[in-house]
Design a protein around this motif. Structure first.
Motif, short mmCIF file in Angstrom:
data_model
loop_
_atom_site.label_atom_id
_atom_site.label_comp_id
_atom_site.label_asym_id
_atom_site.label_seq_id
_atom_site.Cartn_x
_atom_site.Cartn_y
_atom_site.Cartn_z
N GLY A 1 0.83 -1.19 0.00
CA GLY A 1 0.00 0.00 0.00
C GLY A 1 0.86 1.24 0.00
O GLY A 1 2.09 1.17 -0.13
N ASN A 2 0.24 2.40 0.17
CA ASN A 2 0.97 3.65 0.17
C ASN A 2 0.37 4.59 1.22
O ASN A 2 -0.85 4.75 1.31
CB ASN A 2 0.91 4.31 -1.21
N TRP A 3 1.23 5.20 2.01
CA TRP A 3 0.83 6.11 3.07
C TRP A 3 0.02 7.28 2.52
O TRP A 3 -0.88 7.80 3.19
CB TRP A 3 2.09 6.58 3.78
N ALA A 4 0.30 7.70 1.30
CA ALA A 4 -0.40 8.85 0.71
C ALA A 4 -1.88 8.60 0.49
O ALA A 4 -2.63 9.54 0.23
CB ALA A 4 0.27 9.23 -0.61
N ASP A 5 -2.31 7.33 0.59
CA ASP A 5 -3.71 6.99 0.32
C ASP A 5 -4.64 7.25 1.50
O ASP A 5 -5.84 6.94 1.42
CB ASP A 5 -3.82 5.52 -0.09
N LEU A 6 -4.15 7.82 2.59
CA LEU A 6 -5.00 8.13 3.73
C LEU A 6 -6.20 8.97 3.31
O LEU A 6 -6.04 9.96 2.59
CB LEU A 6 -4.22 8.90 4.80
N TYR A 7 -7.38 8.61 3.80
CA TYR A 7 -8.56 9.46 3.61
C TYR A 7 -8.58 10.56 4.67
O TYR A 7 -8.85 11.72 4.38
CB TYR A 7 -9.83 8.60 3.71
N TRP A 8 -8.31 10.17 5.92
CA TRP A 8 -8.21 11.13 7.03
C TRP A 8 -6.73 11.38 7.30
O TRP A 8 -5.97 10.43 7.51
CB TRP A 8 -8.89 10.60 8.28
N SER A 9 -6.30 12.63 7.30
CA SER A 9 -4.90 12.96 7.56
C SER A 9 -4.60 12.83 9.05
O SER A 9 -5.50 12.83 9.90
CB SER A 9 -4.60 14.39 7.11
N PHE A 10 -3.31 12.75 9.38
CA PHE A 10 -2.95 12.71 10.80
C PHE A 10 -3.31 14.02 11.49
O PHE A 10 -3.63 14.02 12.68
CB PHE A 10 -1.46 12.39 10.97
#
Length: 307
Positions: A224-233
């Motif tokens: 997977g890829n970290w950039a795919d987050l729907y909700w940001s940190f």
């Protein structure tokens, strides 16, 4: 900067250490002490580099989790691909609430393992799983934070793998609470707490353009890829701080990246293609820029009858 924790052979106590050219430059304090201190990590890095309490070759030290006993651990569910795919495979609609706010549960700070520690099977499970995640570690206390200020409270990021007993989880959640014992036995963190400035060149979308992967016994399972987050940190930290105080050392996991667990792969490809974890399995959880967790699954304890 890359920080970690280890047990020193000199005094058999926990110490914070900065990674410098393949060497650990240690301080006579824990990493949690540093995060709680008024001085920033940059100042402590200068001290560790110039006058370390101890110097050791990094490849010769068994690392602890960067924060071995966090004040609290929250685990979110912030990757849409994982939510949509796993729910669809189970025939369950995704709740609209998931798109309204980031959701999380609290897990066990006493169950934290280092990046190379063996992982015991949860008592009574036959469906043991990994979860490929990244986590933020809070460096500055704050409450009722706005998303545009929340990221400034993050000290750094670590690889996060909460080991999940899916059969126990599914059974206990029928009561309307949980997950609890389904996630209670082990969570691996590490190997490094990587500060946000190191990751800045990879910034993309709601995260960073960094590959996330897991292999079991040398066979690649998850990518997977970290950039795919729907909700940001930033959004996760802000929501977690609503009506309460986030403290230095608090850990906030992202939740599973798409395809990032045996449950999801087994539902979409069949359990024979991706079997549940068993004692003896070697699991490698890796995120570019953050390092890797390498864990061996071992036998756990037997469940003690309640009645």
């Amino acid at each position: 900067m890359r920080w970690t924790s280890y047990l020193s052979p000199r005094d058999h106590a926990e110490h914070a250490a900065l990674l410098v050219d393949g060497e650990l430059r240690a301080l006579d304090r824990t990493l949690l002490d540093l995060l709680r201190d008024a001085d920033p990590l940059e100042a402590w890095a200068e001290r560790a580099t110039a006058a370390p309490w101890e110097r050791l070759a990094a490849d010769g030290v068994a690392l602890l989790a960067p924060i071995p006993t966090p004040p609290s651990v929250r685990d979110f569910m912030a990757f849409e691909d994982h939510v949509v795919t796993s729910y669809a495979a189970m025939g369950i609609p995704v709740s609209p609430v998931w798109y309204e706010q980031p959701v999380f549960y609290f897990t066990n700070p006493a169950a934290i393992l280092g990046p190379q520690q063996d992982v015991p099977m949860a008592p009574g499970t036959s469906r043991y799983d990994y979860e490929l995640e990244v986590a933020a570690v809070i460096g500055k206390a704050g409450a009722d934070l706005r998303p545009d200020e929340a990221e400034g409270h993050i000290a750094g990021y670590v690889i996060f793998c909460d080991w999940s007993a899916r059969d126990l989880q599914g059974h206990e959640m029928k009561a309307g609470l949980g997950p609890a014992k389904g996630k209670d036995t082990a969570t691996s963190l590490g190997p490094w707490l990587v500060t946000p400035d190191e990751l800045a060149p990879f910034r993309k979308g709601n995260g960073y353009d960094l590959r996330m992967s897991t292999s079991v016994n040398g066979r690649e399972y998850s990518v997977g890829n970290w950039a795919d987050l729907y909700w940001s940190f930033a959004e996760m930290v802000a929501y977690a701080s609503r009506g309460t105080v986030l403290r230095p050392g608090d850990v906030l996991g992202s939740g599973t990246v798409g395809t990032g667990c045996v449950l999801e792969l087994g539902l979409t490809h069949g359990e024979r293609a991706y079997p549940w974890l068993r004692p003896g399995d070697e699991v490698r959880v890796e995120i570019d820029g953050l390092g890797a967790i390498e864990a061996r699954i071992v036998e756990g304890t037997a469940p003690i009858p309640l009645r």
